[in-house]
Design an enzyme around this catalytic site. Structure first.
Site, mmCIF file in Angstrom:
data_model
loop_
_atom_site.group_PDB
_atom_site.id
_atom_site.type_symbol
_atom_site.label_atom_id
_atom_site.label_comp_id
_atom_site.label_asym_id
_atom_site.label_seq_id
_atom_site.Cartn_x
_atom_site.Cartn_y
_atom_site.Cartn_z
ATOM 1 N N GLY A 1 0.830 -1.210 0.000
ATOM 2 C CA GLY A 1 0.000 0.000 0.000
ATOM 3 C C GLY A 1 0.855 1.247 0.000
ATOM 4 N N GLY B 1 -0.492 4.795 -0.489
ATOM 5 C CA GLY B 1 -1.524 5.291 0.418
ATOM 6 C C GLY B 1 -0.981 6.279 1.449
ATOM 7 N N HIS C 1 -12.762 14.014 18.550
ATOM 8 C CA HIS C 1 -12.182 13.880 17.207
ATOM 9 C C HIS C 1 -12.662 15.014 16.315
ATOM 10 C CE1 HIS C 1 -11.132 9.697 18.342
ATOM 11 N NE2 HIS C 1 -10.206 9.816 17.398
ATOM 12 N N LYS D 1 -15.208 12.815 11.401
ATOM 13 C CA LYS D 1 -15.344 11.420 11.874
ATOM 14 C C LYS D 1 -16.816 11.020 11.886
ATOM 15 C CE LYS D 1 -13.739 8.204 15.415
ATOM 16 N NZ LYS D 1 -13.341 7.238 14.390
HETATM 17 P P1 NAD Z 1 -5.228 4.658 1.735
HETATM 18 O O1 NAD Z 1 -6.486 4.385 0.993
HETATM 19 O O2 NAD Z 1 -4.602 6.017 1.666
HETATM 20 O O3 NAD Z 1 -4.100 3.587 1.291
HETATM 21 C C1 NAD Z 1 -4.335 2.225 1.041
HETATM 22 C C2 NAD Z 1 -3.383 1.792 -0.071
HETATM 23 O O4 NAD Z 1 -3.451 0.356 -0.192
HETATM 24 C C3 NAD Z 1 -3.752 2.384 -1.436
HETATM 25 O O5 NAD Z 1 -2.607 2.985 -2.043
HETATM 26 C C4 NAD Z 1 -4.235 1.167 -2.225
HETATM 27 O O6 NAD Z 1 -3.992 1.268 -3.608
HETATM 28 C C5 NAD Z 1 -3.386 0.074 -1.575
HETATM 29 N N1 NAD Z 1 -3.854 -1.273 -1.881
HETATM 30 C C6 NAD Z 1 -5.136 -1.718 -2.015
HETATM 31 N N2 NAD Z 1 -5.133 -3.007 -2.364
HETATM 32 C C7 NAD Z 1 -3.843 -3.406 -2.443
HETATM 33 C C8 NAD Z 1 -3.218 -4.632 -2.769
HETATM 34 N N3 NAD Z 1 -3.913 -5.723 -3.103
HETATM 35 N N4 NAD Z 1 -1.847 -4.702 -2.723
HETATM 36 C C9 NAD Z 1 -1.112 -3.622 -2.406
HETATM 37 N N5 NAD Z 1 -1.666 -2.406 -2.109
HETATM 38 C C10 NAD Z 1 -3.018 -2.308 -2.133
HETATM 39 O O7 NAD Z 1 -5.548 4.269 3.241
HETATM 40 P P2 NAD Z 1 -4.711 4.643 4.573
HETATM 41 O O8 NAD Z 1 -5.238 5.876 5.207
HETATM 42 O O9 NAD Z 1 -3.250 4.544 4.275
HETATM 43 O O10 NAD Z 1 -5.162 3.434 5.528
HETATM 44 C C11 NAD Z 1 -4.961 2.091 5.151
HETATM 45 C C12 NAD Z 1 -5.527 1.180 6.230
HETATM 46 O O11 NAD Z 1 -4.828 1.382 7.462
HETATM 47 C C13 NAD Z 1 -7.006 1.451 6.559
HETATM 48 O O12 NAD Z 1 -7.635 0.215 6.840
HETATM 49 C C14 NAD Z 1 -6.931 2.324 7.812
HETATM 50 O O13 NAD Z 1 -8.099 2.261 8.608
HETATM 51 C C15 NAD Z 1 -5.758 1.662 8.504
HETATM 52 N N6 NAD Z 1 -5.110 2.488 9.540
HETATM 53 C C16 NAD Z 1 -4.740 1.841 10.676
HETATM 54 C C17 NAD Z 1 -4.056 2.514 11.684
HETATM 55 C C18 NAD Z 1 -3.587 1.750 12.883
HETATM 56 O O14 NAD Z 1 -2.988 2.334 13.800
HETATM 57 N N7 NAD Z 1 -3.794 0.420 12.902
HETATM 58 C C19 NAD Z 1 -3.764 3.884 11.542
HETATM 59 C C20 NAD Z 1 -4.161 4.531 10.359
HETATM 60 C C21 NAD Z 1 -4.828 3.810 9.355
#
Ligand code: NAD
Length: 259
Positions: A11, A14, A143, A147
């Protein structure tokens, strides 16, 4: 000094993928060996998932639920450890990630903030120590105005930690809102209150309100990079673990049983 741990980022295009690349690149204990995104994605320096898994010891994955479940299985097949930050996982995704974790070590957490995970352990400890006959537990969160859900998932995790500390089931004692003639507060209730406004990244507090004193444990998020730094700490840790499914409490070694 030991050789740096080879890390791939899923990702990579992202929001979190970009934040992670910056944190990994700045960490001398890690080497960023591959960045990849969806198979149809184009971007400078992106490689295929197969190339990434051939080069890495650990893959950090903040993508989508289906992508994360599929990647965990692929990584397990290649002996690559995984850090999963993706949220919104359905039971089947969790089951598939758990199956992969029988073959490689996997850290999965819905919140990678070191401070929030510390707060959860402290809340469980305080809830265990402060009797419910004397101390009422209230969780507060604030927040930004965008949200859409309330209380936040993290507030509910803090409520779970408090309930667990008291040996209770959160669903049986949670009070998710108050309005009008509510009656006196029942003993043992865990209350939630919520503020929404402006650009607040995320504030959480848990108050233990006694008859003669009030203890409040609180956390404020100041920068979204805190999730990336927590995930990178997990990547450093998971590289030397045996197969199994872990969370941030394991990474930080201050889980409920360790304090
Ligand atoms: P985002 O949409 O900006 O990025 C996600 C990326 O994953 C995109 O670039 C997309 O193209 C890519 N992707 C999708 N399918 C894929 C695949 N099969 N292989 C490789 N890449 C792929 O989202 P984000 O804001 O970066 O968040 C991503 C996830 O992380 C969400 O589920 C969000 O809720 C989670 N998150 C978790 C925490 C935590 O602390 N656990 C914190 C922030 C975000």
């Amino acid at each position: 000094m030991p050789a740096p741990i080879k890390v791939a980022i899923a990702g990579a295009l992202g929001r979190m993928g970009q934040a992670l690349a910056a944190v990994v690149a700045a960490d001398p204990a890690l080497e960023l060996v591959a960045r990849f995104d969806r198979p149809d994605a184009t971007g400078e320096g992106l490689v295929s998932v197969a190339e990434a898994l051939a080069a890495a010891q650990v893959v950090i994955d903040f993508t989508s639920p289906e992508a994360s479940a599929a990647l965990a299985a692929q990584a397990a097949g290649k002996g690559v450890a995984v850090v999963v930050g993706t949220t919104g996982l359905a039971p089947d995704h969790i089951r598939r990630i758990g199956e992969a974790a029988t073959r490689v070590p996997i850290v999965r957490a819905g919140n990678f903030s070191l401070g929030i995970n510390m707060l959860m352990a402290l809340v469980a400890q305080a809830a265990r120590a402060l009797p419910q006959e004397l101390y009422d537990i209230e969780v507060f969160e604030a927040h930004h105005r965008h949200k859409v859900d309330a209380p936040s998932g993290t507030a509910l995790m803090l409520g779970e930690a408090a309930a667990q500390g008291r040996g209770q089931e959160l669903a049986k004692v949670a009070r998710r809102g108050r309005d009008g003639i509510t009656g006196a507060r029942p003993m043992g209730e865990i209350g939630f209150s919520v503020l929404r406004g402006g650009g607040i990244i995320g504030d959480h507090s848990v108050t233990f309100a006694g008859p003669e004193e009030t203890l409040t444990l609180s956390h404020s998020g100041l920068d979204r990079g805190l999730f990336a730094r927590g995930a990178v700490a997990a990547a450093r840790w998971v590289a030397s673990q045996p197969p199994g499914e872990y969370d941030m409490q394991d990474v930080l070694s201050f889980g409920p049983t360790s304090i």
